[in-house]
Write a protein that holds these residues in place. Structure first.
Motif, PDB file in Angstrom:
ATOM      1  N   TYR A   1      -7.420   8.986  -0.143  1.00  0.00           N
ATOM      2  CA  TYR A   1      -7.832   7.709   0.462  1.00  0.00           C
ATOM      3  C   TYR A   1      -6.629   6.796   0.699  1.00  0.00           C
ATOM      4  O   TYR A   1      -6.494   6.198   1.774  1.00  0.00           O
ATOM      5  N   PHE A   2      -5.760   6.666  -0.295  1.00  0.00           N
ATOM      6  CA  PHE A   2      -4.596   5.798  -0.155  1.00  0.00           C
ATOM      7  C   PHE A   2      -3.709   6.259   1.006  1.00  0.00           C
ATOM      8  O   PHE A   2      -3.208   5.446   1.793  1.00  0.00           O
ATOM      9  N   THR A   3      -3.502   7.571   1.099  1.00  0.00           N
ATOM     10  CA  THR A   3      -2.637   8.104   2.153  1.00  0.00           C
ATOM     11  C   THR A   3      -3.219   7.832   3.532  1.00  0.00           C
ATOM     12  O   THR A   3      -2.489   7.431   4.462  1.00  0.00           O
TER      13      THR A   3
ATOM     14  N   ILE B   1       0.844  -1.205   0.000  1.00  0.00           N
ATOM     15  CA  ILE B   1       0.000   0.000   0.000  1.00  0.00           C
ATOM     16  C   ILE B   1       0.877   1.253   0.000  1.00  0.00           C
ATOM     17  O   ILE B   1       0.573   2.247  -0.666  1.00  0.00           O
TER      18      ILE B   1
ATOM     19  N   ILE C   1      -8.335   9.544  -4.757  1.00  0.00           N
ATOM     20  CA  ILE C   1      -7.622   8.298  -4.463  1.00  0.00           C
ATOM     21  C   ILE C   1      -6.312   8.584  -3.736  1.00  0.00           C
ATOM     22  O   ILE C   1      -5.879   7.778  -2.897  1.00  0.00           O
ATOM     23  N   ASN C   2      -5.695   9.724  -4.023  1.00  0.00           N
ATOM     24  CA  ASN C   2      -4.484  10.084  -3.286  1.00  0.00           C
ATOM     25  C   ASN C   2      -4.802  10.277  -1.804  1.00  0.00           C
ATOM     26  O   ASN C   2      -4.065   9.804  -0.926  1.00  0.00           O
TER      27      ASN C   2
ATOM     28  N   ALA D   1       2.044   1.887  -3.568  1.00  0.00           N
ATOM     29  CA  ALA D   1       0.975   2.475  -4.385  1.00  0.00           C
ATOM     30  C   ALA D   1       0.735   3.930  -4.006  1.00  0.00           C
ATOM     31  O   ALA D   1       0.534   4.790  -4.870  1.00  0.00           O
ATOM     32  N   THR D   2       0.785   4.220  -2.701  1.00  0.00           N
ATOM     33  CA  THR D   2       0.567   5.591  -2.230  1.00  0.00           C
ATOM     34  C   THR D   2       1.690   6.512  -2.698  1.00  0.00           C
ATOM     35  O   THR D   2       1.439   7.644  -3.117  1.00  0.00           O
TER      36      THR D   2
END
Length: 338
Positions: free
Chosen positions: A240-242, A52, A237-238, A55-56
């Motif tokens: 949420y991922f973070t 994760i 998405i940036n 991806a982040t």
């Protein structure tokens, strides 16, 4: 635009302190449950956290690259406005002619002042707040406003345009929606009349109209950047991922550090707190910096300095007209230039 070598920690840490508090909360709670309550099962393997995190990092890097490109494009557009303004100034001075020198000087001043009005109207339009912008909607950005002022928020467009336009033209401009567009339209109408009355030759008239078209092109580019935000799906998405990564970081560190408890003691898992805060803060700050770079005209400390650029153009063109009373250049406040 910040003119210092870097943001000082005195300013940067308070600007990001909410991220530090967030990571402290996310790391202290599971660590306390693990260390004090004996919840030794409270961890996750490091592999999914690392995946994760990868991806982040990728999506954060993509966002920051794209938002920087928006800011750099905005600066290039205003660089073109500088060049076009100077060209327009010398063309007006040299192409518009009259037998009476006073009449000629009056026409030059009228047209150049109308160009100042266009610069003023454009920067006011660019500094209008949009729903997706962050400088007024986020508390840490509002707090940072104590270090600088946005001139377009301190005065009204009508007051700023008064020195450049006649009362009749000013009333007409203030009654339309896109004021900058209408000012260039009025400039074209005057060129048409001057050509009709013999003040401008046909070839020079076509050249000047080409300069107006170029100004419209640059205005349109500014409006595109202003009115089309960084795509919300990528911004979402940036974010949420973070946040998912920051939630999992303490659990991942607990799993890794607990492997060394036999060698160093139970206290070793307490390192989860500073390590999680540090790594999480880095990712959260990357997201916040990308957010603060998305909109280069919103009125943030990272804006394109449209007020200063417009004043420099005004100084150049006034000197072309031979004027002696020149307004002072805009100077930075706390190393921030607007």
């Amino acid at each position: 635009m910040n003119l210092s070598s870097h943001y000082k920690l005195l300013h940067f840490i308070p600007w990001t302190r909410a991220k530090i508090y967030k990571m402290l909360l996310l790391s202290v709670v599971p660590t306390a449950l693990y260390y004090l309550a004996g919840w030794t099962w409270l961890f996750v393997p490091w592999v999914p956290v690392a995946l994760i995190g990868t991806a982040t990092a990728f999506i954060s890097g993509f966002k920051n690259t794209q938002t920087y490109n928006r800011t750099w494009e905005a600066r290039q557009v205003y660089g073109s406005i500088i060049n076009s303004s100077r060209s327009f100034g010398i063309m007006v001075r040299d192409f518009v002619r009259a037998e009476n020198k006073e009449t000629e000087a009056g026409l030059h001043q009228e047209m150049v002042y109308r160009h100042f009005a266009w610069l003023t109207a454009l920067r006011f339009q660019l500094r209008e707040s949009k729903s997706w912008e962050n400088v007024k909607s986020k508390s840490y950005n509002r707090e940072y406003l104590q270090y600088y002022k946005v001139p377009e928020w301190e005065s009204t467009l009508g007051e700023e345009l008064k020195p450049f336009l006649s009362a009749e033209e000013l009333n007409g401009i203030l009654s339309v929606q896109n004021k900058a567009t209408q000012i260039v339209s009025n400039q074209s109408l005057q060129l048409k009349e001057l050509n009709k009355n013999g003040f401008i030759r046909d070839y020079d008239y076509v050249t000047l109209e080409g300069q107006l078209k170029d100004l419209y092109d640059q205005q349109g580019k500014c409006e595109r950047i202003k009115n089309f935000p960084y795509p919300r799906q990528f911004a979402s998405i940036n974010l949420y991922f973070t946040n998912i990564l920051c939630f999992l970081l303490p659990l991942g560190f607990l799993g890794e550090l607990s492997k060394h408890v036999s060698a160093y003691g139970n206290w070793f898992v307490l390192l989860t707190i500073p390590l999680s805060v540090l790594v999480g803060w880095i990712f959260l700050v990357l997201e916040q910096i990308g957010e603060s770079t998305e909109n280069p005209f919103e009125g943030s400390a990272n804006d394109i300095p449209v007020t200063q650029i417009s004043r420099n153009i005004e100084i150049d063109l006034r000197q072309m007209l031979g004027q002696k009373e020149i307004p002072p250049a805009i100077t930075p406040v706390n190393n921030i230039l607007m």
